[in-house]
Design an enzyme around this catalytic site. Structure first.
Site, PDB file in Angstrom:
ATOM      1  N   GLY A  26     -48.496 -79.786  63.880  1.00 43.76           N
ATOM      2  CA  GLY A  26     -49.404 -80.879  64.229  1.00 43.76           C
ATOM      3  C   GLY A  26     -50.840 -80.421  64.378  1.00 43.76           C
ATOM      4  O   GLY A  26     -51.491 -80.720  65.375  1.00 43.76           O
ATOM      5  N   ALA A  27     -51.308 -79.692  63.357  1.00 45.50           N
ATOM      6  CA  ALA A  27     -52.701 -79.220  63.425  1.00 45.50           C
ATOM      7  C   ALA A  27     -53.624 -80.080  62.565  1.00 45.50           C
ATOM      8  O   ALA A  27     -54.732 -79.672  62.247  1.00 45.50           O
ATOM      9  CB  ALA A  27     -52.773 -77.747  63.011  1.00 45.50           C
ATOM     10  N   GLY A  30     -56.755 -83.293  66.694  1.00 42.52           N
ATOM     11  CA  GLY A  30     -56.714 -83.004  68.121  1.00 42.52           C
ATOM     12  C   GLY A  30     -56.644 -81.534  68.507  1.00 42.52           C
ATOM     13  O   GLY A  30     -57.323 -80.662  67.940  1.00 42.52           O
ATOM     14  N   ILE A  31     -55.792 -81.246  69.474  1.00 40.19           N
ATOM     15  CA  ILE A  31     -55.697 -79.911  70.081  1.00 40.19           C
ATOM     16  C   ILE A  31     -55.215 -78.887  69.051  1.00 40.19           C
ATOM     17  O   ILE A  31     -55.694 -77.750  69.015  1.00 40.19           O
ATOM     18  CB  ILE A  31     -54.740 -79.972  71.301  1.00 40.19           C
ATOM     19  CG1 ILE A  31     -55.260 -80.975  72.337  1.00 40.19           C
ATOM     20  CG2 ILE A  31     -54.559 -78.593  71.927  1.00 40.19           C
ATOM     21  CD1 ILE A  31     -54.206 -81.507  73.285  1.00 40.19           C
ATOM     22  N   TYR A 184     -42.169 -90.945  76.866  1.00 43.68           N
ATOM     23  CA  TYR A 184     -43.075 -89.798  76.688  1.00 43.68           C
ATOM     24  C   TYR A 184     -42.889 -88.790  77.829  1.00 43.68           C
ATOM     25  O   TYR A 184     -42.732 -87.596  77.595  1.00 43.68           O
ATOM     26  CB  TYR A 184     -44.526 -90.291  76.631  1.00 43.68           C
ATOM     27  CG  TYR A 184     -45.528 -89.171  76.432  1.00 43.68           C
ATOM     28  CD1 TYR A 184     -45.745 -88.625  75.165  1.00 43.68           C
ATOM     29  CD2 TYR A 184     -46.248 -88.644  77.503  1.00 43.68           C
ATOM     30  CE1 TYR A 184     -46.650 -87.581  74.980  1.00 43.68           C
ATOM     31  CE2 TYR A 184     -47.151 -87.604  77.319  1.00 43.68           C
ATOM     32  CZ  TYR A 184     -47.354 -87.088  76.059  1.00 43.68           C
ATOM     33  OH  TYR A 184     -48.253 -86.043  75.881  1.00 43.68           O
TER      34      TYR A 184
HETATM   35  N1  LIG Z   1     -54.199 -85.680  74.488  1.00 40.66           N
HETATM   36  C1  LIG Z   1     -53.773 -85.470  75.716  1.00 40.66           C
HETATM   37  O1  LIG Z   1     -54.376 -85.941  76.707  1.00 40.66           O
HETATM   38  C2  LIG Z   1     -52.534 -84.666  75.960  1.00 40.66           C
HETATM   39  C3  LIG Z   1     -52.149 -84.397  77.300  1.00 40.66           C
HETATM   40  C4  LIG Z   1     -51.009 -83.649  77.529  1.00 40.66           C
HETATM   41  C5  LIG Z   1     -50.279 -83.162  76.462  1.00 40.66           C
HETATM   42  N2  LIG Z   1     -50.659 -83.445  75.179  1.00 40.66           N
HETATM   43  C6  LIG Z   1     -49.842 -82.913  74.075  1.00 40.66           C
HETATM   44  O2  LIG Z   1     -50.666 -82.217  73.171  1.00 40.66           O
HETATM   45  C7  LIG Z   1     -50.024 -82.182  71.888  1.00 40.66           C
HETATM   46  C8  LIG Z   1     -51.049 -82.456  70.800  1.00 40.66           C
HETATM   47  O3  LIG Z   1     -51.457 -83.809  70.905  1.00 40.66           O
HETATM   48  P1  LIG Z   1     -52.951 -84.308  70.673  1.00 40.66           P
HETATM   49  O4  LIG Z   1     -53.423 -84.858  71.970  1.00 40.66           O
HETATM   50  O5  LIG Z   1     -53.765 -83.279  69.992  1.00 40.66           O
HETATM   51  O6  LIG Z   1     -52.669 -85.584  69.735  1.00 40.66           O
HETATM   52  P2  LIG Z   1     -53.009 -85.887  68.206  1.00 40.66           P
HETATM   53  O7  LIG Z   1     -54.446 -85.695  67.923  1.00 40.66           O
HETATM   54  O8  LIG Z   1     -52.416 -87.243  67.965  1.00 40.66           O
HETATM   55  O9  LIG Z   1     -52.177 -84.771  67.430  1.00 40.66           O
HETATM   56  C9  LIG Z   1     -50.800 -84.867  67.273  1.00 40.66           C
HETATM   57  C10 LIG Z   1     -50.375 -84.060  66.073  1.00 40.66           C
HETATM   58  O10 LIG Z   1     -48.943 -84.198  65.937  1.00 40.66           O
HETATM   59  C11 LIG Z   1     -48.657 -84.528  64.601  1.00 40.66           C
HETATM   60  N3  LIG Z   1     -47.431 -85.315  64.452  1.00 40.66           N
HETATM   61  C12 LIG Z   1     -47.173 -86.568  64.901  1.00 40.66           C
HETATM   62  N4  LIG Z   1     -45.952 -86.959  64.500  1.00 40.66           N
HETATM   63  C13 LIG Z   1     -45.417 -85.943  63.785  1.00 40.66           C
HETATM   64  C14 LIG Z   1     -44.205 -85.742  63.096  1.00 40.66           C
HETATM   65  N5  LIG Z   1     -43.266 -86.701  63.031  1.00 40.66           N
HETATM   66  N6  LIG Z   1     -43.999 -84.585  62.458  1.00 40.66           N
HETATM   67  C15 LIG Z   1     -44.938 -83.608  62.477  1.00 40.66           C
HETATM   68  N7  LIG Z   1     -46.123 -83.732  63.105  1.00 40.66           N
HETATM   69  C16 LIG Z   1     -46.355 -84.894  63.745  1.00 40.66           C
HETATM   70  C17 LIG Z   1     -49.850 -85.346  64.144  1.00 40.66           C
HETATM   71  O11 LIG Z   1     -49.852 -85.358  62.736  1.00 40.66           O
HETATM   72  P3  LIG Z   1     -50.296 -86.648  61.880  1.00 40.66           P
HETATM   73  O12 LIG Z   1     -51.728 -86.427  61.618  1.00 40.66           O
HETATM   74  O13 LIG Z   1     -49.440 -86.573  60.662  1.00 40.66           O
HETATM   75  O14 LIG Z   1     -50.023 -87.855  62.715  1.00 40.66           O
HETATM   76  C18 LIG Z   1     -51.000 -84.554  64.767  1.00 40.66           C
HETATM   77  O15 LIG Z   1     -51.335 -83.456  63.966  1.00 40.66           O
HETATM   78  C19 LIG Z   1     -48.882 -83.181  71.966  1.00 40.66           C
HETATM   79  O16 LIG Z   1     -47.662 -82.480  72.123  1.00 40.66           O
HETATM   80  C20 LIG Z   1     -49.181 -83.980  73.224  1.00 40.66           C
HETATM   81  O17 LIG Z   1     -48.010 -84.502  73.815  1.00 40.66           O
HETATM   82  C21 LIG Z   1     -51.776 -84.161  74.906  1.00 40.66           C
END
Ligand SMILES: NC(=O)c1ccc[n+]([C@@H]2O[C@H](COP(=O)([O-])OP(=O)(O)OC[C@H]3O[C@@H](n4cnc5c(N)ncnc54)[C@H](OP(=O)(O)O)[C@@H]3O)[C@@H](O)[C@H]2O)c1
Length: 292
Positions: A26-27, A30-31, A184
């Site tokens: 998931g790169a 976001g993170i 979640y």
């Molecule tokens: N943002 C926050 O405040 C927060 C807080 C706590 C924890 N987290 C955790 O941080 C992690 C990264 O999230 P983020 O905040 O950076 O969100 P994000 O920007 O939505 O990134 C999520 C990534 O996961 C990928 N993904 C989604 N569904 C997938 C699938 N079926 N198979 C493979 N990849 C998939 C997305 O790819 P696509 O581009 O293809 O959708 C994207 O690259 C997550 O585990 C989240 O739970 C985030």
């Protein structure tokens, strides 16, 4: 003085991670994207995954441009599909016999109930089950390159989880009274339970395992929620680049702390007590294996 400390830290990180093979799921945003850039800047060899290869290629170019490094490979992976995970593992292991670092970062936060390609409730499927299958399939490669490391990107929302879903059946399917928030939280609890389970099982193999909470981060995680949620999220969150800093450190420091630690940013925290219960770890493993 602070500047001297910073450069000392960076040198330590570089020395440890330079040339190492790091896989980040998931790169594409976001993170994960910022973590890939950070690790490349330190000289790591990075593998990113994307569900949509065309989108992944655009991100691959962006990551190369921003980091000024070319060593980033792209593979297709959809964590909601067992077939896609198996294909990914085949493709990846054909090219790489070992692996130094696995960051299970990909995640979703659906407001409405959805099902994965395999007919499993999608939040559980993408946030826990897919990473579980992936990690188990990559353990040989991580053993080959030991000392190696696994980081599971979890969340402080795991403190809000309920554990009754671990009894399987209807609670896991969540067909009645679906709550995206609860699904979640529960999936993120699974991330921490699985981290502790792996920690216990991998102690003798020299593979360290960590769970990581990045804080509240302005990413596309809440993309399916109404505009008001985006607005509030934007006000209370930090940038993905800022959130990735501690994750890059956890990934690249030679000794970030004892295996089995839950980190909130750079700080060690005590996770929910149930995560340290071996019977609960076994139950989640049994449940995850039964779904394969
Ligand atoms: N943002 C926050 O405040 C927060 C807080 C706590 C924890 N987290 C955790 O941080 C992690 C990264 O999230 P983020 O905040 O950076 O969100 P994000 O920007 O939505 O990134 C999520 C990534 O996961 C990928 N993904 C989604 N569904 C997938 C699938 N079926 N198979 C493979 N990849 C998939 C997305 O790819 P696509 O581009 O293809 O959708 C994207 O690259 C997550 O585990 C989240 O739970 C985030």
């Amino acid at each position: 003085m602070a500047r001297k400390d910073d450069s000392l830290l960076r040198n330590l990180q570089k020395e440890h991670i330079e040339g190492k093979l790091c896989l980040i799921t998931g790169a594409t945003s976001g993170i994960g994207k910022e973590t890939a850039i950070g690790l490349l800047e330190l000289g790591a060899q990075v593998v990113i995954t994307a569900r949509d290869i065309a989108r992944g290629q655009a991100v691959q170019r962006e990551i190369q441009m921003k980091s000024g490094r070319s060593r980033v490979e792209l593979f297709e992976l959809d964590l909601s599909s067992k077939e896609s995970i198996q294909q990914f593992v085949k493709n990846f292991t054909k090219r790489h016999k070992g692996l130094d670092l696995l960051i299970n970062n990909a995640g979703v936060f659906h407001p409405e109930r959805k099902e994965s390609a395999d007919g499993i409730e999608a939040t559980f499927a993408v946030n826990h089950l897919g990473p579980f299958w992936l990690t188990e399939a990559l353990l040989d490669g991580l053993s080959k390159n030991a000392p190696s490391r696994i980081i599971n990107v979890a969340s402080a929302l795991h403190y809000r989880a309920k554990t009754d879903f671990l009894n399987g059946g209807a609670p896991l399917e969540r067909k009645e009274n679906y709550s995206g928030f609860q699904a979640y939280c529960d999936s993120k609890l699974c991330n921490v339970i699985y981290t502790m389970d792996l920690f216990r099982k991998l102690q003798s193999k020299n593979i360290s395992v960590y769970a990581f909470h990045p804080g509240v981060v302005n990413t596309s995680l809440v993309r399916e929620y109404p505009g008001a949620v985006h607005f509030i999220w934007g006000l209370i969150s930090k940038s993905p680049k800022k959130a990735a800093g501690p994750l890059v450190q956890l990934a690249s420091l030679p000794d970030p702390g004892p295996s089995g630690t839950y980190f909130h940013g750079k700080k060690r925290k005590v996770p929910l007590a149930v995560t340290n219960d071996p019977a609960t770890g076994d139950r989640l493993r049994e449940l995850s294996e039964s779904l394969t």
